[in-house]
Design a protein around this motif. Structure first.
Motif, mmCIF file in Angstrom:
data_model
loop_
_atom_site.group_PDB
_atom_site.id
_atom_site.type_symbol
_atom_site.label_atom_id
_atom_site.label_comp_id
_atom_site.label_asym_id
_atom_site.label_seq_id
_atom_site.Cartn_x
_atom_site.Cartn_y
_atom_site.Cartn_z
ATOM 1 N N GLY A 39 -10.291 -13.117 4.541
ATOM 2 C CA GLY A 39 -9.737 -14.467 4.557
ATOM 3 C C GLY A 39 -8.890 -14.817 3.359
ATOM 4 O O GLY A 39 -8.451 -15.960 3.217
ATOM 5 N N ILE A 40 -8.633 -13.825 2.502
ATOM 6 C CA ILE A 40 -7.856 -14.050 1.282
ATOM 7 C C ILE A 40 -6.553 -13.255 1.348
ATOM 8 O O ILE A 40 -6.545 -12.071 1.688
ATOM 9 N N ASP A 41 -5.442 -13.911 1.022
ATOM 10 C CA ASP A 41 -4.158 -13.241 0.851
ATOM 11 C C ASP A 41 -4.024 -12.869 -0.618
ATOM 12 O O ASP A 41 -4.178 -13.732 -1.498
ATOM 13 N N ARG A 42 -3.742 -11.599 -0.883
ATOM 14 C CA ARG A 42 -3.697 -11.121 -2.261
ATOM 15 C C ARG A 42 -2.306 -10.641 -2.648
ATOM 16 O O ARG A 42 -1.544 -10.142 -1.818
ATOM 17 N N GLN A 43 -1.991 -10.774 -3.929
ATOM 18 C CA GLN A 43 -0.801 -10.195 -4.525
ATOM 19 C C GLN A 43 -1.212 -9.547 -5.832
ATOM 20 O O GLN A 43 -2.062 -10.075 -6.555
ATOM 21 N N ILE A 44 -0.614 -8.402 -6.122
ATOM 22 C CA ILE A 44 -0.952 -7.655 -7.329
ATOM 23 C C ILE A 44 0.339 -7.177 -7.989
ATOM 24 O O ILE A 44 1.318 -6.865 -7.297
ATOM 25 N N MET A 45 0.324 -7.127 -9.323
ATOM 26 C CA MET A 45 1.514 -6.707 -10.065
ATOM 27 C C MET A 45 1.064 -5.913 -11.285
ATOM 28 O O MET A 45 0.183 -6.351 -12.028
ATOM 29 N N LEU A 46 1.659 -4.742 -11.485
ATOM 30 C CA LEU A 46 1.335 -3.909 -12.636
ATOM 31 C C LEU A 46 1.866 -4.557 -13.909
ATOM 32 O O LEU A 46 3.038 -4.914 -13.994
ATOM 33 N N LEU A 47 0.979 -4.698 -14.906
ATOM 34 C CA LEU A 47 1.385 -5.226 -16.209
ATOM 35 C C LEU A 47 1.663 -4.110 -17.195
ATOM 36 O O LEU A 47 2.574 -4.199 -18.015
ATOM 37 N N GLY A 48 0.872 -3.055 -17.149
ATOM 38 C CA GLY A 48 1.063 -1.952 -18.083
ATOM 39 C C GLY A 48 0.231 -0.750 -17.690
ATOM 40 O O GLY A 48 -0.725 -0.858 -16.922
ATOM 41 N N GLY A 49 0.593 0.417 -18.191
ATOM 42 C CA GLY A 49 -0.126 1.650 -17.872
ATOM 43 C C GLY A 49 0.604 2.470 -16.829
ATOM 44 O O GLY A 49 1.727 2.162 -16.424
ATOM 45 N N ASP A 50 -0.049 3.546 -16.388
ATOM 46 C CA ASP A 50 0.576 4.494 -15.466
ATOM 47 C C ASP A 50 0.590 4.029 -14.022
ATOM 48 O O ASP A 50 1.316 4.589 -13.202
ATOM 49 N N GLY A 51 -0.219 3.051 -13.686
ATOM 50 C CA GLY A 51 -0.259 2.563 -12.321
ATOM 51 C C GLY A 51 -1.318 3.247 -11.478
ATOM 52 O O GLY A 51 -2.065 4.120 -11.950
ATOM 53 N N VAL A 52 -1.377 2.848 -10.207
ATOM 54 C CA VAL A 52 -2.398 3.362 -9.298
ATOM 55 C C VAL A 52 -1.793 3.616 -7.919
ATOM 56 O O VAL A 52 -0.755 3.062 -7.569
ATOM 57 N N HIS A 53 -2.475 4.458 -7.148
ATOM 58 C CA HIS A 53 -2.128 4.687 -5.748
ATOM 59 C C HIS A 53 -3.147 3.928 -4.906
ATOM 60 O O HIS A 53 -4.364 4.120 -5.067
ATOM 61 N N LEU A 54 -2.666 3.052 -4.026
ATOM 62 C CA LEU A 54 -3.517 2.244 -3.169
ATOM 63 C C LEU A 54 -3.352 2.717 -1.736
ATOM 64 O O LEU A 54 -2.228 2.806 -1.229
ATOM 65 N N SER A 55 -4.472 3.011 -1.076
ATOM 66 C CA SER A 55 -4.398 3.534 0.283
ATOM 67 C C SER A 55 -5.487 2.946 1.157
ATOM 68 O O SER A 55 -6.582 2.609 0.687
ATOM 69 N N ALA A 56 -5.167 2.806 2.432
ATOM 70 C CA ALA A 56 -6.094 2.338 3.462
ATOM 71 C C ALA A 56 -5.424 2.638 4.791
ATOM 72 O O ALA A 56 -4.306 3.169 4.836
ATOM 73 N N GLU A 57 -6.097 2.324 5.880
ATOM 74 C CA GLU A 57 -5.482 2.543 7.185
ATOM 75 C C GLU A 57 -4.191 1.741 7.276
ATOM 76 O O GLU A 57 -4.190 0.520 7.153
ATOM 77 N N GLY A 58 -3.073 2.418 7.443
ATOM 78 C CA GLY A 58 -1.776 1.769 7.544
ATOM 79 C C GLY A 58 -1.161 1.380 6.216
ATOM 80 O O GLY A 58 -0.094 0.757 6.188
ATOM 81 N N ILE A 59 -1.811 1.732 5.096
ATOM 82 C CA ILE A 59 -1.305 1.369 3.766
ATOM 83 C C ILE A 59 -1.231 2.615 2.892
ATOM 84 O O ILE A 59 -2.190 3.380 2.801
ATOM 85 N N ASP A 60 -0.093 2.822 2.262
ATOM 86 C CA ASP A 60 0.109 3.921 1.319
ATOM 87 C C ASP A 60 1.092 3.415 0.272
ATOM 88 O O ASP A 60 2.305 3.466 0.466
#
Length: 202
Positions: A58-79
């Protein structure tokens, strides 16, 4: 409620909802709502190991990298590779996301909105803004030095949040537009009036 100033470095970290990481909560509105009852929430999290994201149905989320090498986010239909600083990415909070660091630790900026209750987005700007010009919101200095109408200075990691419109809001402006960057979130109730313009002509 007046504008509330904050310094990310002075906010104590707290565990993620699922215990898999730590976050510095800037604001969770309304006060005392907790992880299952908030209308909107803004935080900065540190990610240093692989694991799942907390689920927020029930929550709409937004995310933004501030610093560092970053991450890989994955799920069904998400890469998605979150590896470019200051580039917001939106997703459904209910998604069962797996998170894998792309190197060392990373820090990210997070916006959570209860669907049907609040609207807004993370914007990255370099011009003058007016904190308090919307019914809710947050601004965070990313680069450069900024000053408010009283002459107070804001450096990277410093910012303001508010939970109601401010009468005659004053600007927050960069000392030097060259290299100045700010994260701006202007929030309005989902069924409410349109927000006042965040940006001024410069």
């Amino acid at each position: 409620m007046a504008l509330q100033r904050f310094d990310l470095a002075a906010i104590a970290p707290m565990p993620w909802k699922n215990g898999g990481g730590a976050t510095r909560e800037i604001v969770c509105w309304p006060p005392g709502a907790g992880m299952d009852g908030f209308g909107w929430r803004v935080s900065a999290a540190t990610i240093d190991r692989a694991g799942p994201f907390s689920a927020f149905p029930g929550i709409d989320r937004q995310i933004m990298l501030l610093g560092g090498d970053g991450v890989h986010l994955s799920a069904e239909g998400i890469d998605h590779r979150l590896d470019e600083p200051w580039r917001p990415w939106a997703f459904d909070g209910a998604a069962a996301l797996d998170c894998t660091p792309l190197g060392g630790a990373s820090t990210d900026f997070n916006l959570m909105l209860r669907r049907g209750a609040w609207q807004g987005a993370i914007e990255v700007v370099s011009g003058s803004v007016q904190p308090g010009s919307t019914p809710g919101g947050v601004c965070l200095v990313l680069a450069g030095t900024w000053r408010d109408g009283a002459g107070e200075s804001y450096r990277p990691g410093h910012g303001l949040w508010w939970a109601e419109r401010v009468e005659a809001p004053s600007p927050l402006a960069p000392e030097d537009a060259q290299g100045a960057v700010l994260a701006w979130i202007g929030l309005v109730p989902d069924a409410g009036a349109a927000a006042a313009p965040a940006l001024q002509d410069t």
